[in-house]
Scaffold this active site. Structure first.
Site, PDB file in Angstrom:
ATOM      1  N   THR A 317       0.835  -1.193   0.241  1.00 28.07           N
ATOM      2  CA  THR A 317       0.412   0.065   0.204  1.00 28.07           C
ATOM      3  C   THR A 317       0.845   1.368  -0.030  1.00 28.07           C
ATOM      4  O   THR A 317       1.988   1.159   0.667  1.00 28.07           O
ATOM      5  CB  THR A 317      -0.377   0.173   1.318  1.00 28.07           C
ATOM      6  OG1 THR A 317      -2.119   0.973   1.474  1.00 28.07           O
ATOM      7  CG2 THR A 317      -0.433  -0.204   2.204  1.00 28.07           C
ATOM      8  N   HIS A 369       2.372 -12.178  14.117  1.00 31.68           N
ATOM      9  CA  HIS A 369       4.055 -12.581  14.942  1.00 31.68           C
ATOM     10  C   HIS A 369       3.658 -14.265  15.407  1.00 31.68           C
ATOM     11  O   HIS A 369       4.312 -14.830  15.724  1.00 31.68           O
ATOM     12  CB  HIS A 369       3.951 -11.997  16.494  1.00 31.68           C
ATOM     13  CG  HIS A 369       5.232 -11.320  17.064  1.00 31.68           C
ATOM     14  ND1 HIS A 369       6.070 -12.516  16.187  1.00 31.68           N
ATOM     15  CD2 HIS A 369       6.317 -10.582  17.411  1.00 31.68           C
ATOM     16  CE1 HIS A 369       7.779 -12.459  17.000  1.00 31.68           C
ATOM     17  NE2 HIS A 369       7.736 -11.421  17.679  1.00 31.68           N
TER      18      HIS A 369
END
Length: 398
Positions: A317, A369
Site C-alpha cells: 500500500t 507475529h
C-alpha cells in the site's frame, strides 16, 4: 416479449448485493447492452445491462434494497426502441423536429455525446431517417475530430443562506464496500498478533535509473516507468527468500505459497480495494506498470471484477502518493504481512562520514507475529532496502 432482468450470479463468498443506482426508469426506451442498474456487493459494483432493444416496463427492487443472487429486479419488454418510445416521439413530430433542424439521436448515442462534450451537429449520422447511432458517436470520437459542445447557460439554483450559529450535520448510510472494509480491518486487529517494523531506503539510485531510462522505456513499452514496479520486483525477490512472509493462515494450518501474487491497494471513491498482480516473478517492469495502471483506471470507474481482487499472498500500500510520511498498515487477512510505502522526502544523511541530502522513504512492514518472527520481518525489510538501493541486485539475483 417480456424478459426478466435478474441480479448477477454472485460468487460463493458474496451472500447478497444492494441496488445502488437505476440508470433507467420504467417506461424508458433502452438499447441493447445499455446500462440498466448497478448492484453493489461487499467487493465490487456489478453492472446489469439490457439484453436487447426495448423498454423497461416495471422495477421490483428500488435503490438501497438488498437482492440475492439471480433474483428478479425488473421486467423488460423486448422490441424496437423507436416503436416502444413514448408518444412524444411519434413519426409526425420526429419529422417536424428534423425539419426544424433538430438531430434525432438514440438514447445511448446522446449519453455518450454528452459525457464527451460532443456537439450533435458535428457527428455524421448513418442511422435510419438520419438518426445518430451509438456507433456514429464512437466513430466520431475515434477520429479525434470531436469538438466540445457549447455549454448552455444554466441558471444558478438559489442557495439558502446558512442561519447564523447553525450546526449542520449530514447522515449518510455506509456503503457495503466501506462497511466490509471496516469489518475486515477490525477483525485483523482483533485476531492477529500484529506488529510493525520500520526501515528507510535511499531512493536516489532508483530515481537516477528511472531518470536515465524513462523516455526510452516509454518509447519501447508504451508505459511510463514509475516507482511501484521497482517495489513489486523487490518484494517478489524478498518473498522468495522469506517464505513465511509469503504465507497465509488457515485455522491452525500455515499455508506456504510457491508463487508470488502481490495485491496493490488502490484508492477509489467507494473505498480502498486491493486488486492482485498474479505471478509477479514472471512479470517485467512494463507489464507491472501497465497492469497497475489498468487496475487504477478500472477501480475509479467501478469496473474491477471479483477475480481481480481474490487471492493474493502479500500486499503493498502506498500512502506516499497522498503525502504520508509514516504509517502503520493493517493486515489484509488471511495474509500474514503488508508493506507500506511513504512519501519520498529529502533529508540530511550521514554517508562515509559526510552529511548528504538524500531522497529518503520510510518503509513499514506490518506482520502477524504468530507466523513470522521479528528476525524474519526485519531481514525481509532490509532485503527490500538493499535491492532498491542497488537495483542491479534484482537483475543479478544477489
Amino acid at each position: 416479449m417480456s424478459i426478466e432482468i435478474k441480479a448477477p450470479t454472485f460468487p460463493e463468498s458474496v451472500a447478497d448485493g444492494t441496488v445502488a443506482t437505476w440508470h433507467k426508469q420504467p417506461g424508458e426506451a433502452v438499447e441493447r447492452d445499455e446500462l440498466l442498474v448497478d448492484i453493489e456487493t461487499d467487493k465490487v459494483v456489478l453492472e446489469v445491462v439490457a439484453p436487447a432493444n426495448g423498454t423497461l416496463k416495471e422495477v421490483f427492487k428500488g435503490e438501497g434494497e438488498v437482492v440475492l443472487s439471480d433474483e428478479v429486479l425488473a421486467i423488460f419488454v423486448e422490441g424496437d426502441v423507436a416503436a416502444t418510445a413514448p408518444a412524444a416521439a411519434a413519426p409526425a413530430e420526429t419529422a417536424a423536429a428534423a425539419a426544424a433542424g433538430d438531430l434525432i439521436m438514440s438514447p445511448a448515442a446522446r449519453k455518450i455525446a454528452e459525457e464527451n462534450g460532443v456537439a450533435g451537429a458535428d457527428i455524421k449520422a448513418t442511422g435510419k431517417d438520419g438518426r445518430v447511432t451509438k456507433e456514429d458517436v464512437v466513430n466520431h470520437l475515434k477520429t479525434g475530430t470531436a469538438k466540445p459542445a457549447a455549454a448552455a447557460p444554466v441558471a444558478a439554483a438559489p442557495v439558502a443562506a446558512p442561519v447564523a450559529g447553525e450546526r449542520i450535520e449530514k447522515r449518510v448510510p455506509m456503503t457495503r464496500l466501506r462497511a466490509t472494509i471496516a469489518k475486515r480491518l477490525v477483525e485483523a486487529q482483533q485476531n492477529a498478533a500484529m506488529l510493525t517494523t520500520y526501515n528507510e531506503v535511499n531512493m536516489k539510485p532508483v530515481m537516477e535509473l528511472r531518470k536515465m531510462y524513462k523516455d526510452q522505456f516509454e518509447k519501447v513499452h508504451g508505459q511510463k516507468l514509475g516507482f511501484m514496479s521497482f517495489f513489486v520486483k523487490a518484494a517478489t525477490e524478498a518473498l522468495k527468500r522469506f517464505p513465511a512472509v509469503n504465507a497465509s493462515l488457515d485455522g491452525n494450518d500455515m499455508v506456504y505459497h510457491g508463487y508470488q501474487d502481490i495485491g496493490v491497494a488502490v484508492s477509489t471513491e467507494r473505498g480502498l480495494v486491493v486488486p492482485v498482480l498474479r505471478d509477479t516473478d514472471s512479470m517485467g517492469l512494463a507489464e507491472i506498470e501497465g497492469t497497475i495502471g489498468d487496475f487504477a483506471k478500472r477501480g475509479r470507474d467501478g469496473k474491477l471484477g471479483m477475480d481481480d481482487m481474490q487471492g493474493g499472498t502479500f500486499t503493498i500500500t502506498n500512502g506516499g502518493v497522498f503525502g504520508s510520511l509514516m504509517s502503520t498498515p493493517i493486515l489484509n487477512p488471511p495474509q500474514t504481512a503488508i508493506m507500506g510505502m511513504h512519501k519520498i522526502q529529502d533529508r540530511p544523511m550521514a554517508v562515509n562520514g559526510q552529511v548528504e541530502i538524500l531522497p529518503m522513504m520510510y518503509l513499514a512492514l506490518s506482520y502477524d507475529h504468530r507466523m513470522i518472527d521479528g528476525k524474519e520481518a526485519v531481514q525481509f525489510l532490509v532485503t527490500i532496502k538493499n535491492l532498491l538501493e542497488d537495483p542491479a541486485r534484482m537483475l543479478l539475483d544477489v
